[in-house]
Structure formats: structure tokens, C-alpha cells
Design a protein around this motif. Sequence first.
Motif, PDB file in Angstrom:
ATOM      1  N   GLY A   1       0.829  -1.196   0.000  1.00  0.00           N
ATOM      2  CA  GLY A   1       0.000   0.000   0.000  1.00  0.00           C
ATOM      3  C   GLY A   1       0.865   1.248   0.000  1.00  0.00           C
ATOM      4  O   GLY A   1       1.420   1.615   1.027  1.00  0.00           O
ATOM      5  N   LEU A   2       0.995   1.875  -1.175  1.00  0.00           N
ATOM      6  CA  LEU A   2       1.844   3.062  -1.310  1.00  0.00           C
ATOM      7  C   LEU A   2       1.001   4.307  -1.548  1.00  0.00           C
ATOM      8  O   LEU A   2       1.260   5.112  -2.439  1.00  0.00           O
ATOM      9  CB  LEU A   2       2.854   2.861  -2.438  1.00  0.00           C
ATOM     10  CG  LEU A   2       3.903   1.767  -2.187  1.00  0.00           C
ATOM     11  CD1 LEU A   2       4.694   1.472  -3.453  1.00  0.00           C
ATOM     12  CD2 LEU A   2       4.838   2.173  -1.042  1.00  0.00           C
ATOM     13  N   GLY A   3      -0.036   4.452  -0.721  1.00  0.00           N
ATOM     14  CA  GLY A   3      -0.835   5.674  -0.725  1.00  0.00           C
ATOM     15  C   GLY A   3      -0.080   6.780  -0.005  1.00  0.00           C
ATOM     16  O   GLY A   3       1.150   6.735   0.109  1.00  0.00           O
ATOM     17  N   ARG A   4      -0.800   7.745   0.510  1.00  0.00           N
ATOM     18  CA  ARG A   4      -0.137   8.899   1.118  1.00  0.00           C
ATOM     19  C   ARG A   4       0.688   8.528   2.345  1.00  0.00           C
ATOM     20  O   ARG A   4       1.797   9.022   2.524  1.00  0.00           O
ATOM     21  CB  ARG A   4      -1.181   9.961   1.479  1.00  0.00           C
ATOM     22  CG  ARG A   4      -1.884  10.524   0.244  1.00  0.00           C
ATOM     23  CD  ARG A   4      -3.040  11.421   0.606  1.00  0.00           C
ATOM     24  NE  ARG A   4      -2.577  12.675   1.165  1.00  0.00           N
ATOM     25  CZ  ARG A   4      -3.378  13.565   1.748  1.00  0.00           C
ATOM     26  NH1 ARG A   4      -4.667  13.315   1.859  1.00  0.00           N
ATOM     27  NH2 ARG A   4      -2.887  14.685   2.225  1.00  0.00           N
ATOM     28  N   MET A   5       0.165   7.638   3.186  1.00  0.00           N
ATOM     29  CA  MET A   5       0.906   7.233   4.374  1.00  0.00           C
ATOM     30  C   MET A   5       1.978   6.200   4.038  1.00  0.00           C
ATOM     31  O   MET A   5       3.119   6.292   4.498  1.00  0.00           O
ATOM     32  CB  MET A   5      -0.052   6.674   5.429  1.00  0.00           C
ATOM     33  CG  MET A   5      -1.047   7.683   5.977  1.00  0.00           C
ATOM     34  SD  MET A   5      -0.269   9.113   6.771  1.00  0.00           S
ATOM     35  CE  MET A   5       0.325   8.367   8.288  1.00  0.00           C
TER      36      MET A   5
ATOM     37  N   GLU B   1       4.171  14.009   8.351  1.00  0.00           N
ATOM     38  CA  GLU B   1       4.990  13.387   9.394  1.00  0.00           C
ATOM     39  C   GLU B   1       5.494  12.014   8.962  1.00  0.00           C
ATOM     40  O   GLU B   1       6.581  11.592   9.363  1.00  0.00           O
ATOM     41  CB  GLU B   1       4.181  13.276  10.691  1.00  0.00           C
ATOM     42  CG  GLU B   1       3.934  14.594  11.397  1.00  0.00           C
ATOM     43  CD  GLU B   1       2.783  15.397  10.796  1.00  0.00           C
ATOM     44  OE1 GLU B   1       2.607  16.560  11.173  1.00  0.00           O
ATOM     45  OE2 GLU B   1       2.040  14.840   9.938  1.00  0.00           O
ATOM     46  N   ALA B   2       4.711  11.312   8.136  1.00  0.00           N
ATOM     47  CA  ALA B   2       5.176  10.031   7.584  1.00  0.00           C
ATOM     48  C   ALA B   2       6.419  10.254   6.729  1.00  0.00           C
ATOM     49  O   ALA B   2       7.380   9.475   6.780  1.00  0.00           O
ATOM     50  CB  ALA B   2       4.078   9.378   6.761  1.00  0.00           C
ATOM     51  N   ASN B   3       6.415  11.329   5.941  1.00  0.00           N
ATOM     52  CA  ASN B   3       7.572  11.679   5.106  1.00  0.00           C
ATOM     53  C   ASN B   3       8.769  12.136   5.915  1.00  0.00           C
ATOM     54  O   ASN B   3       9.916  11.987   5.483  1.00  0.00           O
ATOM     55  CB  ASN B   3       7.182  12.778   4.117  1.00  0.00           C
ATOM     56  CG  ASN B   3       6.622  12.228   2.821  1.00  0.00           C
ATOM     57  OD1 ASN B   3       7.348  11.637   2.029  1.00  0.00           O
ATOM     58  ND2 ASN B   3       5.329  12.407   2.606  1.00  0.00           N
TER      59      ASN B   3
END
Length: 288
Positions: free
Chosen positions: A7-11, A119-121
Motif C-alpha cells: 500500500g503506497l498511498g499517502r501514508m 509526518e510520515a515523510n
Amino acid sequence: MKVGIAGLGRMGSGMANTLLRNSVDVFGYDINIKAMDKFTSSDHFIAAKNITELFSCDYVILSLPEGNNVIDILKSYKGGSIIMDTTTISLNELQKILDSLGDYKSNYLSCKLERGPQEANEGKLALFLGGDEQLYIKSLEILHILGSPMHIGTHYQATMMKLISNMVGTAVVDIFGEMSVLIRKLGIDPKIAIEALSMGGANSITQMFRLEWQSKDEFGEAFSMELAQHVIEMALESARDLGVSSLHLIEQNNLMMKLAKNMGFGSKDVGEISKLYWNLNDSDNHLQ
């Protein structure tokens, strides 16, 4: 160390970016091929051909839309990798996932995320962990790259703590939405209002940026009303499963979010609930 991400969505993509910056080999998989293409320039990224390939990694992070997606992916799991499930789920969905894992649930960590894509980035997530504490300790190296981990206790406790956090957060956004009407009618500079509120009992560091958006009626892309309302309904369902059927403030918050969503507000962020209150309070009559 090899980490798989389903799952390579926004998070999911944010966590992938953080791991890649730390020279971690990331095997990524998403049903949307374009989501994998944006990582091809990284020497440490490998686009997995299928889900099974992810399970050759030391860790597999699940960042999926729903609990059913988790169950489907874990059908290919035969042990080995440590599974970190970041998917936001209800207690009922959690039980189904644990049942589907059978003897392999000893390799499963509930890893519930707080904060957002930015914040994930940046590697600044808050991570609520549930499951075997020794497995948590073993996983601390990877968890510290992603942010600030905390072992809450059981899978159920960590999953519910995430939902509790969401309920508190959206209730605060709702209150700020109402107060932003007063701030705008008074003509107070939003930055001054935020500084003043931060000095007293109204201080809510994680949500103050939304009050500025609400006071200016200018919103960034963050956490949509539809997603926020979906999570709150999930939280209320899980609370009822625990025998807690009276959460009147949260139920009222859920009702107002539904109304705002039905009026077409919240495509960018849940903070747009302020538009609902602005409409309800006859926004054209400004205080002189």
C-alpha cells in the motif's frame, strides 16, 4: 534490513520515503503501478511483482484501506516476516484478522499511526503498538526510523487507543470550527488568536494548524471529512462492542460531520466543518 510495504498511498509512500532516506531496502507493492513508479530513481527501492515477494523481507508494513484488504493479503503469508499492520480498523475487524492468522499471529504487531502524510515523510509519526512486547522490542530499530513508538499493550488496546485519539482529535477540530466563526466575526488575526489560545487551557498543539485554516477559510490537503467520519463511526462501533454505548459528544460530532459532508464540505480536510458553522450562523452579517 529489508522492509516490504503493501500500500503506497499517502501514508505508505511517506513511510517508504523515510526508510529510503535511511538507506533501508524497501520492497513496495501497490495495485496502482504508478504508485511504485515514483520510487524507481532510488537505489534502495524494489518494485515487488506480487504480495508474496514482500514476505521475503524482514518486516512487512501493511498500509491498506480496510481490514478486509489485510485479510486478503495475509492469505499469502507463511511466516517469517514480522508483520506491522498500520491499517485503521475496528475491534471487530481486528478479531477477524487475528483469527485468519492462526499460529502466525505471534509475528503480527498492531502498529497504529497518529499524525499525517507530512509526518510520515519526515519520520515523525506517533506509533501505537500492540501485541507481544518482545516482538515490539525486536522491531524498535525500524520503528524509531518511522517516528516515536509506544507499546500500548494488547492488540485490542493499541487499536482502540488509535480510535480514541481520533475521536478526541475530531472533537477538537469540531470545537475549533465553531470558534473560528467568532474569531472571523471579531476580525482577530488568526495567528494572534492561535497564540492566545495556546497560552491557556485551549492549547491543542496537534490541531492548532487547522484553526488557522478555519479562521482564514483556506484549507490544505490533509484528512478528508469522509475519511474522518468513517473512522469515527468505526470508533463508535468498537466502543459499543466494549459495552460503552453512550458517547454523546462524539455522536454529536459524528452527526455534524455527516451534515457538513452532505453539504459538500470536507473534500480537502475535516477542518472544513467550520464552513458548516459559518453557514449556520448567517455568515454575511459581519460584526462592525
